[in-house]
Design a protein around this motif. Structure first.
Motif, mmCIF file in Angstrom:
data_model
loop_
_atom_site.group_PDB
_atom_site.id
_atom_site.type_symbol
_atom_site.label_atom_id
_atom_site.label_comp_id
_atom_site.label_asym_id
_atom_site.label_seq_id
_atom_site.Cartn_x
_atom_site.Cartn_y
_atom_site.Cartn_z
ATOM 1 N N LYS A 91 0.976 -1.328 0.058
ATOM 2 C CA LYS A 91 0.073 -0.011 0.024
ATOM 3 C C LYS A 91 0.871 1.347 0.158
ATOM 4 O O LYS A 91 1.640 1.435 0.745
ATOM 5 C CB LYS A 91 -1.021 -0.060 1.099
ATOM 6 N N SER A 145 1.045 5.435 -0.035
ATOM 7 C CA SER A 145 0.320 6.661 0.369
ATOM 8 C C SER A 145 1.146 8.013 -0.105
ATOM 9 O O SER A 145 2.386 8.009 -0.579
ATOM 10 C CB SER A 145 0.637 6.614 1.908
ATOM 11 N N GLY A 171 -7.698 5.189 -3.312
ATOM 12 C CA GLY A 171 -8.296 5.640 -2.371
ATOM 13 C C GLY A 171 -8.053 6.760 -1.560
ATOM 14 O O GLY A 171 -6.974 7.389 -1.905
ATOM 15 N N ARG A 172 -8.883 7.601 -0.687
ATOM 16 C CA ARG A 172 -8.597 8.576 0.025
ATOM 17 C C ARG A 172 -8.989 8.451 1.159
ATOM 18 O O ARG A 172 -9.922 7.992 1.794
ATOM 19 C CB ARG A 172 -9.620 9.925 -0.612
ATOM 20 N N ASP A 173 -7.905 9.190 2.357
ATOM 21 C CA ASP A 173 -8.371 9.301 3.524
ATOM 22 C C ASP A 173 -8.421 10.813 3.877
ATOM 23 O O ASP A 173 -7.362 11.648 4.096
ATOM 24 C CB ASP A 173 -7.173 8.760 4.394
ATOM 25 N N ASN A 174 -9.670 11.330 3.956
ATOM 26 C CA ASN A 174 -9.834 12.644 4.162
ATOM 27 C C ASN A 174 -9.325 13.352 5.491
ATOM 28 O O ASN A 174 -8.952 14.610 5.391
ATOM 29 C CB ASN A 174 -11.353 12.929 3.856
ATOM 30 N N ALA A 175 -9.378 12.581 6.315
ATOM 31 C CA ALA A 175 -8.825 12.951 7.661
ATOM 32 C C ALA A 175 -7.340 13.395 7.805
ATOM 33 O O ALA A 175 -6.857 14.138 8.412
ATOM 34 C CB ALA A 175 -9.166 12.174 8.687
ATOM 35 N N LYS A 176 -6.534 12.619 6.862
ATOM 36 C CA LYS A 176 -5.203 12.612 6.591
ATOM 37 C C LYS A 176 -4.479 13.309 5.562
ATOM 38 O O LYS A 176 -3.367 13.244 5.057
ATOM 39 C CB LYS A 176 -4.625 11.138 6.765
ATOM 40 N N ASN A 177 -5.598 13.828 4.668
ATOM 41 C CA ASN A 177 -5.159 14.412 3.445
ATOM 42 C C ASN A 177 -4.341 13.565 2.585
ATOM 43 O O ASN A 177 -3.259 14.035 2.009
ATOM 44 C CB ASN A 177 -4.482 15.711 3.523
ATOM 45 N N THR A 178 -4.547 12.411 2.426
ATOM 46 C CA THR A 178 -3.766 11.294 1.961
ATOM 47 C C THR A 178 -4.359 10.561 0.627
ATOM 48 O O THR A 178 -5.640 10.016 1.083
ATOM 49 C CB THR A 178 -3.142 10.201 2.871
ATOM 50 N N TYR A 227 -4.265 6.646 -1.374
ATOM 51 C CA TYR A 227 -3.507 5.588 -1.335
ATOM 52 C C TYR A 227 -3.618 4.694 -2.510
ATOM 53 O O TYR A 227 -4.361 5.190 -3.395
ATOM 54 C CB TYR A 227 -4.212 4.646 -0.142
#
Length: 115
Positions: A19, A21, A70-77, A79
């Protein structure tokens, strides 16, 4: 200055998963479509997948079955989940964002698939 910070590359065996990032600033992450490209030795850089701020994804056909962006909106990241990796997936993987007429790239992260 646009900064894209990639992580998660490494050496894996065929069939394994990895994975990646890519962290960006909040303003970039929430405004622009971001994506992953890769460049194998002696090859041109090619698109893997993109994802919009709203989560709409686009894949180059060759990667659709094994890779997931994908996206992690809490981490501005953003993947890139890569499954069932093959030796042919060996490449430097780059995070990308286009802002206006400018292309911005991360430093790249090496993925090596070898037994």
């Amino acid at each position: 200055q646009v900064q894209l910070v990639e992580s998660g590359g490494g050496l894996v065996q065929p069939g394994e998963s990895l994975k990646l990032s890519c962290a960006a600033s909040r303003s970039v992450f929430t405004t622009y479509t971001m994506g992953w490209y890769r460049q194998a030795p002696g090859q041109q850089r090619e698109l893997v997948a993109t994802i919009s701020p709203g989560g709409i994804t686009n894949y180059a056909n060759f990667f659709k079955d094994r890779f997931t962006i994908g996206r992690d909106n809490a981490k501005n990241t953003v993947y890139l989940q890569m499954n069932s990796l093959r030796p042919q997936d060996t490449a430097v993987y780059y995070c990308h964002v286009r802002i206006g007429w400018g292309d911005h790239w991360g430093q790249g992260t090496q993925v090596t698939v070898s037994s």
